[in-house]
Design an enzyme around this catalytic site. Structure first.
Site, mmCIF file in Angstrom:
data_model
loop_
_atom_site.group_PDB
_atom_site.id
_atom_site.type_symbol
_atom_site.label_atom_id
_atom_site.label_comp_id
_atom_site.label_asym_id
_atom_site.label_seq_id
_atom_site.Cartn_x
_atom_site.Cartn_y
_atom_site.Cartn_z
ATOM 1 N N LEU A 143 -7.104 -5.106 7.241
ATOM 2 C CA LEU A 143 -6.816 -6.256 6.376
ATOM 3 C C LEU A 143 -7.392 -6.068 4.977
ATOM 4 O O LEU A 143 -6.993 -6.769 4.042
ATOM 5 C CB LEU A 143 -7.363 -7.547 6.983
ATOM 6 C CG LEU A 143 -6.513 -8.150 8.102
ATOM 7 C CD1 LEU A 143 -7.156 -9.410 8.628
ATOM 8 C CD2 LEU A 143 -5.092 -8.440 7.618
ATOM 9 N N TRP A 155 3.058 7.923 -2.419
ATOM 10 C CA TRP A 155 4.483 8.089 -2.757
ATOM 11 C C TRP A 155 4.608 9.035 -3.951
ATOM 12 O O TRP A 155 5.436 9.939 -3.960
ATOM 13 C CB TRP A 155 5.085 6.723 -3.088
ATOM 14 C CG TRP A 155 6.548 6.727 -3.363
ATOM 15 C CD1 TRP A 155 7.559 6.517 -2.462
ATOM 16 C CD2 TRP A 155 7.179 6.949 -4.640
ATOM 17 N NE1 TRP A 155 8.774 6.595 -3.096
ATOM 18 C CE2 TRP A 155 8.570 6.863 -4.427
ATOM 19 C CE3 TRP A 155 6.702 7.212 -5.924
ATOM 20 C CZ2 TRP A 155 9.497 7.026 -5.458
ATOM 21 C CZ3 TRP A 155 7.620 7.382 -6.957
ATOM 22 C CH2 TRP A 155 9.009 7.289 -6.718
ATOM 23 N N GLU A 198 0.186 -13.360 12.426
ATOM 24 C CA GLU A 198 0.796 -12.188 13.056
ATOM 25 C C GLU A 198 0.721 -11.024 12.066
ATOM 26 O O GLU A 198 0.993 -11.198 10.871
ATOM 27 C CB GLU A 198 2.274 -12.464 13.380
ATOM 28 C CG GLU A 198 2.482 -13.542 14.413
ATOM 29 C CD GLU A 198 1.963 -13.149 15.788
ATOM 30 O OE1 GLU A 198 2.042 -11.958 16.137
ATOM 31 O OE2 GLU A 198 1.475 -14.040 16.500
ATOM 32 N N GLU A 217 -11.973 -4.856 -5.154
ATOM 33 C CA GLU A 217 -12.413 -3.462 -5.033
ATOM 34 C C GLU A 217 -11.640 -2.538 -5.971
ATOM 35 O O GLU A 217 -12.138 -1.483 -6.367
ATOM 36 C CB GLU A 217 -12.252 -2.980 -3.582
ATOM 37 C CG GLU A 217 -13.185 -3.642 -2.571
ATOM 38 C CD GLU A 217 -12.840 -5.098 -2.230
ATOM 39 O OE1 GLU A 217 -11.665 -5.504 -2.430
ATOM 40 O OE2 GLU A 217 -13.747 -5.842 -1.802
ATOM 41 N N ASN A 218 -10.393 -2.941 -6.330
ATOM 42 C CA ASN A 218 -9.581 -2.086 -7.206
ATOM 43 C C ASN A 218 -10.178 -1.906 -8.605
ATOM 44 O O ASN A 218 -9.819 -0.971 -9.319
ATOM 45 C CB ASN A 218 -8.145 -2.624 -7.339
ATOM 46 C CG ASN A 218 -7.297 -2.417 -6.103
ATOM 47 O OD1 ASN A 218 -6.372 -3.171 -5.840
ATOM 48 N ND2 ASN A 218 -7.595 -1.378 -5.322
ATOM 49 N N TRP A 219 -11.127 -2.791 -8.995
ATOM 50 C CA TRP A 219 -11.782 -2.600 -10.310
ATOM 51 C C TRP A 219 -12.541 -1.276 -10.350
ATOM 52 O O TRP A 219 -12.839 -0.761 -11.428
ATOM 53 C CB TRP A 219 -12.761 -3.750 -10.609
ATOM 54 C CG TRP A 219 -12.097 -5.062 -10.873
ATOM 55 C CD1 TRP A 219 -12.184 -6.193 -10.109
ATOM 56 C CD2 TRP A 219 -11.255 -5.416 -11.991
ATOM 57 N NE1 TRP A 219 -11.442 -7.209 -10.669
ATOM 58 C CE2 TRP A 219 -10.868 -6.768 -11.825
ATOM 59 C CE3 TRP A 219 -10.781 -4.721 -13.110
ATOM 60 C CZ2 TRP A 219 -10.038 -7.425 -12.729
ATOM 61 C CZ3 TRP A 219 -9.955 -5.381 -14.014
ATOM 62 C CH2 TRP A 219 -9.591 -6.712 -13.821
ATOM 63 N N ASP A 223 0.831 -1.204 0.000
ATOM 64 C CA ASP A 223 0.000 0.000 0.000
ATOM 65 C C ASP A 223 0.870 1.259 0.000
ATOM 66 O O ASP A 223 1.968 1.258 0.561
ATOM 67 C CB ASP A 223 -0.906 -0.027 1.245
ATOM 68 C CG ASP A 223 -2.086 0.922 1.107
ATOM 69 O OD1 ASP A 223 -2.276 1.498 0.022
ATOM 70 O OD2 ASP A 223 -2.820 1.092 2.107
ATOM 71 N N GLY A 224 0.351 2.321 -0.593
ATOM 72 C CA GLY A 224 1.019 3.623 -0.508
ATOM 73 C C GLY A 224 1.666 4.095 -1.797
ATOM 74 O O GLY A 224 2.368 5.108 -1.803
ATOM 75 N N ASN A 225 1.422 3.396 -2.902
ATOM 76 C CA ASN A 225 2.013 3.814 -4.181
ATOM 77 C C ASN A 225 1.524 5.209 -4.584
ATOM 78 O O ASN A 225 2.307 6.054 -5.031
ATOM 79 C CB ASN A 225 1.629 2.841 -5.305
ATOM 80 C CG ASN A 225 2.212 1.467 -5.109
ATOM 81 O OD1 ASN A 225 3.051 1.270 -4.238
ATOM 82 N ND2 ASN A 225 1.775 0.518 -5.914
HETATM 83 C C1 FPP Z 1 -1.766 0.217 -3.385
HETATM 84 O O1 FPP Z 1 -1.317 1.536 -3.467
HETATM 85 C C2 FPP Z 1 -1.235 -0.575 -4.491
HETATM 86 C C3 FPP Z 1 -1.995 -1.142 -5.458
HETATM 87 C C4 FPP Z 1 -3.465 -1.045 -5.507
HETATM 88 C C5 FPP Z 1 -1.390 -1.874 -6.569
HETATM 89 C C6 FPP Z 1 -0.161 -2.665 -6.246
HETATM 90 C C7 FPP Z 1 0.549 -2.896 -7.508
HETATM 91 C C8 FPP Z 1 1.885 -2.887 -7.693
HETATM 92 C C9 FPP Z 1 2.842 -2.761 -6.608
HETATM 93 C C10 FPP Z 1 2.474 -3.004 -9.065
HETATM 94 C C11 FPP Z 1 2.029 -4.177 -9.884
HETATM 95 C C12 FPP Z 1 2.180 -5.474 -9.193
HETATM 96 C C13 FPP Z 1 2.953 -6.508 -9.616
HETATM 97 C C14 FPP Z 1 2.936 -7.784 -8.868
HETATM 98 C C15 FPP Z 1 3.852 -6.398 -10.757
HETATM 99 P P1 FPP Z 1 -2.401 2.694 -3.603
HETATM 100 O O2 FPP Z 1 -2.530 3.017 -5.047
HETATM 101 O O3 FPP Z 1 -3.676 2.280 -2.947
HETATM 102 O O4 FPP Z 1 -1.703 3.835 -2.813
HETATM 103 P P2 FPP Z 1 -2.417 5.004 -1.993
HETATM 104 O O5 FPP Z 1 -3.227 4.369 -0.893
HETATM 105 O O6 FPP Z 1 -1.264 5.793 -1.464
HETATM 106 O O7 FPP Z 1 -3.253 5.775 -2.971
#
Ligand code: FPP
Length: 245
Positions: free
Chosen positions: A193, A23, A205, A65-67, A18-20
């Site tokens: 979770l 970032w 854990e 949910e990501n859809w 989480d957190g992309n």
């Molecule tokens: C959550 O960050 C991350 C995701 C929903 C996607 C995860 C995907 C990757 C790391 C890349 C692709 C995966 C593979 C296995 C190659 P967020 O977008 O919810 O971050 P935020 O909460 O800060 O907005």
């Protein structure tokens, strides 16, 4: 290089990456740059997990949910996944890693699903570590799916209701054949979770870190493993009972 003793090493680690988005936002970049950077963390983590001797690594890459995210973010995530699978095959083979998946992969775009199935087929005999990608995954949906399959089994006379217990139920989940996760890590400071492995995680854990997924490196991973190694897992028993067993 700090190594870990097999005794205190989790057999199965699962990660909520989480957190992309945050970032990227912190740097004034589009969200997708956070996901792109997140793929680098995936590579680092897979490599380190394999070196340390973890047997199962499950990554929550895309939830049911990501859809609901904006269409262009969903397609970019699908592109990243496709590229990852294409580029990673050699490395998986070289490192003796088997790729598996959990989730409703029928919802994935055809080319991504086919690539996934290809890589799974190519790596099916590798056995140093299992890398399991949770894709279009939801824990509640998984439980409902299992309940339906069991009900059908009962109607067809293939499942005896009085034999249904936790072990039998588990065989109807996507994770059939995998041990329950010993440790679930969630990055970015959120403490939930989010529908991840909710049946399998009953005794898992939990470890939460403020680190955003794109910043999650070997040191952050090892900090989680060290924290886990210090914990006492009692599964409802007392410390004294555990010492005696
Ligand atoms: C959550 O960050 C991350 C995701 C929903 C996607 C995860 C995907 C990757 C790391 C890349 C692709 C995966 C593979 C296995 C190659 P967020 O977008 O919810 O971050 P935020 O909460 O800060 O907005």
């Amino acid at each position: 290089m700090q190594e870990f003793s097999a005794q205190n090493l989790p057999r199965h680690v699962a990660i909520i990456m989480d957190g992309n988005g945050r970032w990227a936002k912190k740097r004034g970049l589009p969200r997708i740059m956070g996901h792109r950077q997140g793929v680098k963390s995936v590579r680092r983590t897979v490599t380190r997990a394999r070196e340390i001797g973890i047997k199962y690594l499950t990554l929550y890459a895309f939830s049911q949910e990501n859809w609901q995210r904006p269409q262009d973010e969903v397609s970019l995530l699908m592109d990243l996944l496709y590229d990852y699978l294409e580029k990673e095959l050699d490395r998986l083979l070289k490192n003796d890693i088997r790729l598996t998946t959990i989730g409703d992969i029928d919802r994935l775009p055809n080319r991504v699903r086919e690539k996934l199935l290809d890589v799974m087929e190519e790596t099916k005999d590798r056995d140093a570590m299992v890398l399991c990608l949770a894709l279009s995954y939801g824990g509640r949906q998984e439980i409902v799916m299992a309940a339906k399959a069991i009900a059908q089994g009962v109607l067809r006379g293939e499942v005896q209701l009085d034999q249904l217990d936790e072990a039998l139920f588990s065989r109807f989940l996507y994770t059939k054949g995998m041990p329950d996760p010993d440790l679930i890590i969630r990055t970015s400071g959120e403490m939930r979770l989010s529908n991840f492995l909710i049946f399998q995680g009953a005794y898992t854990e939990l470890y939460f870190t403020q680190t955003l997924w794109p910043d999650f490196d070997e040191a952050a991973f090892e900090a989680a493993l060290k924290d886990y190694a210090r914990r006492e897992r009692r599964f409802g028993k007392t410390s004294e009972q555990l010492l005696g067993s």
